[in-house]
Design a protein around this motif. Structure first.
Motif, short mmCIF file in Angstrom:
data_model
loop_
_atom_site.label_atom_id
_atom_site.label_comp_id
_atom_site.label_asym_id
_atom_site.label_seq_id
_atom_site.Cartn_x
_atom_site.Cartn_y
_atom_site.Cartn_z
N ILE A 7 1.08 -2.89 -11.09
CA ILE A 7 1.07 -1.75 -10.17
C ILE A 7 -0.28 -1.61 -9.48
O ILE A 7 -0.36 -1.35 -8.28
CB ILE A 7 1.45 -0.46 -10.91
CG1 ILE A 7 2.90 -0.52 -11.37
CG2 ILE A 7 1.20 0.78 -10.04
CD1 ILE A 7 3.31 0.59 -12.28
N ILE A 8 -1.36 -1.81 -10.24
CA ILE A 8 -2.70 -1.59 -9.69
C ILE A 8 -3.20 -2.80 -8.90
O ILE A 8 -3.68 -2.65 -7.77
CB ILE A 8 -3.68 -1.24 -10.83
CG1 ILE A 8 -3.24 0.05 -11.51
CG2 ILE A 8 -5.10 -1.12 -10.31
CD1 ILE A 8 -4.00 0.38 -12.76
N ILE A 9 -3.10 -3.99 -9.48
CA ILE A 9 -3.57 -5.22 -8.82
C ILE A 9 -2.47 -6.28 -8.94
O ILE A 9 -2.49 -7.12 -9.83
CB ILE A 9 -4.87 -5.75 -9.48
CG1 ILE A 9 -5.90 -4.64 -9.61
CG2 ILE A 9 -5.43 -6.92 -8.69
CD1 ILE A 9 -7.09 -5.00 -10.45
N PRO A 10 -1.49 -6.25 -8.04
CA PRO A 10 -0.33 -7.14 -8.16
C PRO A 10 -0.66 -8.64 -8.22
O PRO A 10 -0.10 -9.34 -9.08
CB PRO A 10 0.51 -6.81 -6.93
CG PRO A 10 0.09 -5.45 -6.53
CD PRO A 10 -1.34 -5.32 -6.93
N ILE A 53 4.16 -1.98 -1.61
CA ILE A 53 5.34 -1.87 -2.47
C ILE A 53 5.98 -3.25 -2.65
O ILE A 53 6.43 -3.60 -3.75
CB ILE A 53 6.35 -0.85 -1.91
CG1 ILE A 53 5.76 0.55 -1.93
CG2 ILE A 53 7.67 -0.89 -2.66
CD1 ILE A 53 5.40 1.04 -3.34
N GLY A 54 6.00 -4.05 -1.60
CA GLY A 54 6.54 -5.41 -1.70
C GLY A 54 5.74 -6.25 -2.69
O GLY A 54 6.32 -7.00 -3.49
N CYS A 55 4.42 -6.11 -2.66
CA CYS A 55 3.57 -6.83 -3.62
C CYS A 55 3.85 -6.37 -5.05
O CYS A 55 3.93 -7.18 -5.97
CB CYS A 55 2.10 -6.63 -3.29
SG CYS A 55 1.55 -7.46 -1.82
N ALA A 59 5.43 -8.62 -8.08
CA ALA A 59 4.69 -8.77 -9.33
C ALA A 59 5.53 -8.31 -10.53
O ALA A 59 5.52 -8.96 -11.58
CB ALA A 59 3.38 -7.98 -9.27
N MET A 60 6.27 -7.22 -10.36
CA MET A 60 7.12 -6.73 -11.46
C MET A 60 8.20 -7.74 -11.82
O MET A 60 8.46 -8.00 -12.99
CB MET A 60 7.77 -5.40 -11.08
CG MET A 60 6.83 -4.27 -11.01
SD MET A 60 6.35 -3.75 -12.64
CE MET A 60 5.63 -2.19 -12.27
N PHE A 61 8.84 -8.33 -10.80
CA PHE A 61 9.86 -9.34 -11.07
C PHE A 61 9.26 -10.57 -11.76
O PHE A 61 9.86 -11.15 -12.66
CB PHE A 61 10.57 -9.76 -9.79
CG PHE A 61 11.70 -8.87 -9.39
CD1 PHE A 61 12.77 -8.65 -10.24
CD2 PHE A 61 11.70 -8.24 -8.16
CE1 PHE A 61 13.81 -7.82 -9.88
CE2 PHE A 61 12.73 -7.40 -7.79
CZ PHE A 61 13.80 -7.20 -8.65
#
Length: 80
Positions: A7-10, A53-55, A59-61
């Motif tokens: 969230i902070i640094i993708p 948000i895209g980044c 990163a989450m995926f």
């Protein structure tokens, strides 16, 4: 913990997940969003937000895929 980094640094979270080329792609998206924000003198907040948000989603995926692969390996070891 890696989700918080995502969230902070993708790009860093993607790099820690072991995907260096995807981290470069994520960094390019992030830089593009920042350049659009700076180039428009802050008027393109919505576009910058979409890139950010895209980044984060990318990163989450990536982090989730890394964790899922580790769980799959453990299950394969148990079945064997």
């Amino acid at each position: 913990m890696l989700y918080l980094v995502a969230i902070i640094i993708p790009p860093l979270a993607v790099l820690i997940s072991g995907k260096p080329f995807q981290a470069i792609f994520n960094l390019i998206l992030l830089i593009l969003g920042i350049l659009i924000f700076v180039g428009s003198l802050g008027l393109a907040n919505g576009i910058t937000f979409v890139f950010w948000i895209g980044c984060i989603v990318h990163a989450m995926f990536t982090v989730h895929g890394r964790n899922q692969a580790a769980r799959d390996r453990k299950l394969a070891e148990i079945d064997s």
